[in-house]
Design a protein around this motif. Structure first.
Motif, PDB file in Angstrom:
ATOM      1  N   ARG A  31       0.834  -1.222   0.000  1.00 38.14           N
ATOM      2  CA  ARG A  31       0.000   0.000   0.000  1.00 38.14           C
ATOM      3  C   ARG A  31       0.864   1.267   0.000  1.00 38.14           C
ATOM      4  O   ARG A  31       0.610   2.207  -0.754  1.00 38.14           O
ATOM      5  N   GLU A  32       1.867   1.258   0.863  1.00 39.31           N
ATOM      6  CA  GLU A  32       2.717   2.451   0.979  1.00 39.31           C
ATOM      7  C   GLU A  32       3.439   2.717  -0.350  1.00 39.31           C
ATOM      8  O   GLU A  32       3.590   3.859  -0.777  1.00 39.31           O
ATOM      9  N   THR A  33       3.876   1.624  -0.990  1.00 38.76           N
ATOM     10  CA  THR A  33       4.601   1.779  -2.254  1.00 38.76           C
ATOM     11  C   THR A  33       3.675   2.298  -3.348  1.00 38.76           C
ATOM     12  O   THR A  33       4.033   3.211  -4.109  1.00 38.76           O
ATOM     13  N   LEU A  34       2.474   1.738  -3.423  1.00 40.66           N
ATOM     14  CA  LEU A  34       1.543   2.211  -4.457  1.00 40.66           C
ATOM     15  C   LEU A  34       1.152   3.670  -4.231  1.00 40.66           C
ATOM     16  O   LEU A  34       1.032   4.443  -5.186  1.00 40.66           O
ATOM     17  N   ASP A  35       0.968   4.050  -2.975  1.00 41.62           N
ATOM     18  CA  ASP A  35       0.673   5.470  -2.683  1.00 41.62           C
ATOM     19  C   ASP A  35       1.779   6.357  -3.225  1.00 41.62           C
ATOM     20  O   ASP A  35       1.522   7.421  -3.808  1.00 41.62           O
ATOM     21  N   PHE A  36       3.018   5.920  -3.026  1.00 35.77           N
ATOM     22  CA  PHE A  36       4.161   6.709  -3.502  1.00 35.77           C
ATOM     23  C   PHE A  36       4.191   6.749  -5.029  1.00 35.77           C
ATOM     24  O   PHE A  36       4.356   7.816  -5.639  1.00 35.77           O
ATOM     25  N   ILE A  37       3.996   5.590  -5.652  1.00 37.06           N
ATOM     26  CA  ILE A  37       4.039   5.532  -7.122  1.00 37.06           C
ATOM     27  C   ILE A  37       2.982   6.459  -7.721  1.00 37.06           C
ATOM     28  O   ILE A  37       3.251   7.184  -8.693  1.00 37.06           O
ATOM     29  N   LEU A  38       1.798   6.452  -7.139  1.00 37.79           N
ATOM     30  CA  LEU A  38       0.694   7.239  -7.715  1.00 37.79           C
ATOM     31  C   LEU A  38       0.932   8.742  -7.605  1.00 37.79           C
ATOM     32  O   LEU A  38       0.285   9.531  -8.292  1.00 37.79           O
ATOM     33  N   GLY A  39       1.872   9.123  -6.756  1.00 38.64           N
ATOM     34  CA  GLY A  39       2.216  10.545  -6.645  1.00 38.64           C
ATOM     35  C   GLY A  39       3.333  10.960  -7.595  1.00 38.64           C
ATOM     36  O   GLY A  39       3.704  12.138  -7.623  1.00 38.64           O
ATOM     37  N   LEU A  40       3.875  10.015  -8.363  1.00 33.40           N
ATOM     38  CA  LEU A  40       4.989  10.323  -9.269  1.00 33.40           C
ATOM     39  C   LEU A  40       4.476  10.588 -10.674  1.00 33.40           C
ATOM     40  O   LEU A  40       3.424  10.093 -11.069  1.00 33.40           O
ATOM     41  N   ASP A  41       5.274  11.336 -11.446  1.00 30.98           N
ATOM     42  CA  ASP A  41       4.980  11.531 -12.871  1.00 30.98           C
ATOM     43  C   ASP A  41       5.844  10.577 -13.676  1.00 30.98           C
ATOM     44  O   ASP A  41       6.908  10.148 -13.234  1.00 30.98           O
ATOM     45  N   ALA A  42       5.417  10.303 -14.883  1.00 32.71           N
ATOM     46  CA  ALA A  42       6.236   9.578 -15.867  1.00 32.71           C
ATOM     47  C   ALA A  42       6.764   8.260 -15.326  1.00 32.71           C
ATOM     48  O   ALA A  42       7.970   7.983 -15.350  1.00 32.71           O
ATOM     49  N   VAL A  43       5.847   7.468 -14.783  1.00 39.01           N
ATOM     50  CA  VAL A  43       6.233   6.144 -14.296  1.00 39.01           C
ATOM     51  C   VAL A  43       5.317   5.098 -14.915  1.00 39.01           C
ATOM     52  O   VAL A  43       4.105   5.315 -15.030  1.00 39.01           O
ATOM     53  N   ASP A  44       5.902   3.998 -15.363  1.00 40.76           N
ATOM     54  CA  ASP A  44       5.131   2.887 -15.924  1.00 40.76           C
ATOM     55  C   ASP A  44       5.319   1.666 -15.028  1.00 40.76           C
ATOM     56  O   ASP A  44       6.419   1.419 -14.527  1.00 40.76           O
TER      57      ASP A  44
END
Ligand SMILES: Cc1cc2nc3c(=O)[nH]c(=O)nc-3n(C[C@H](O)[C@H](O)[C@H](O)COP(=O)(O)O)c2cc1C
Length: 195
Positions: A31-44
């Protein structure tokens, strides 16, 4: 302390190189990782088969994620999406959270899943990787679907994490704060051209 990562030497494509993020079948820190990923730009996002299952177990819908990010799930034997690395589409690979299975395969040089293939091919393309390993401490308190569990990573799991940290072009981080710091530092390095 994660190793310093060199600047990526990849050509521009499709608006510039992006961050490739490999998600594995780990519930720990998911959960913590997905929260972080969703706040980033230009990530696949690249999913192992186990990651695709785990997302559902923890209440995430792939179609919702696909509305926010490009999501690749491999259905081929040769991990066709790794070809994007050869095209200069990615400046950095992050694998996290990384299961003990994925870490062990990366240590052994095995590349038989989408994410372990990304790690192998990133190395061959000299693209740096940041690996957020799950098994970093003798005792781990983790969220399983519907409950909290205490796990005791085996010596081989801890040993593999330590070994991976010594590999070239690889930075291993051990908790979510270190992951955020390593990714943020890498992105800021790319914008300021530091090495
Ligand atoms: C609910 C659930 C949670 C899991 N969490 C973890 C975990 O935190 N760490 C881990 O190493 N394996 C975990 N596993 C086991 C991995 O999903 C399994 O080893 C899988 O084969 C890993 O494949 P991958 O490394 O290709 O993603 C979990 C399995 C389930 C069913």
């Amino acid at each position: 302390m994660p190793a310093a990562l060199p600047a990526a030497n990849v050509p521009d494509r499709d608006g510039g190189p992006r961050l490739a993020w490999g998600l594995t079948g780990s519930g720990h820190w998911l959960r913590e990782t997905l929260d972080f990923i969703l706040g980033l730009d230009a990530v696949d996002l690249f999913l192992t088969r186990a990651a695709a299952e785990i997302l559902g177990s923890y209440g995430y819908r792939q179609d919702t994620l696909r509305g926010r990010l490009r999501v690749y799930q491999d259905h081929t034997a040769s991990s066709v999406p790794v070809g994007f690395l050869y095209e200069g589409s990615y400046h950095t690979l992050v694998i996290g959270p990384a299961t003990s299975n994925t870490v062990a395969k990366c240590v052994a040089g095995i590349s038989d899943t989408l994410v372990t293939n990304l790690y192998a091919q990133a190395g061959k393309c000299r693209i740096p990787s940041i690996v957020f390993a799950c098994d970093t401490r003798p005792t781990v308190v983790s969220e399983a679907p519907g409950r909290t569990v205490t796990l005791y990573p085996r010596p081989i799991d801890l040993d593999n994490t330590a070994r991976l940290a010594g590999y070239p072009l690889t930075s291993v981080v051990e908790d979510i704060d270190a992951l955020r710091a390593a990714v943020t530092q890498r992105l800021s390095c790319l914008t300021t051209s530091c090495s």
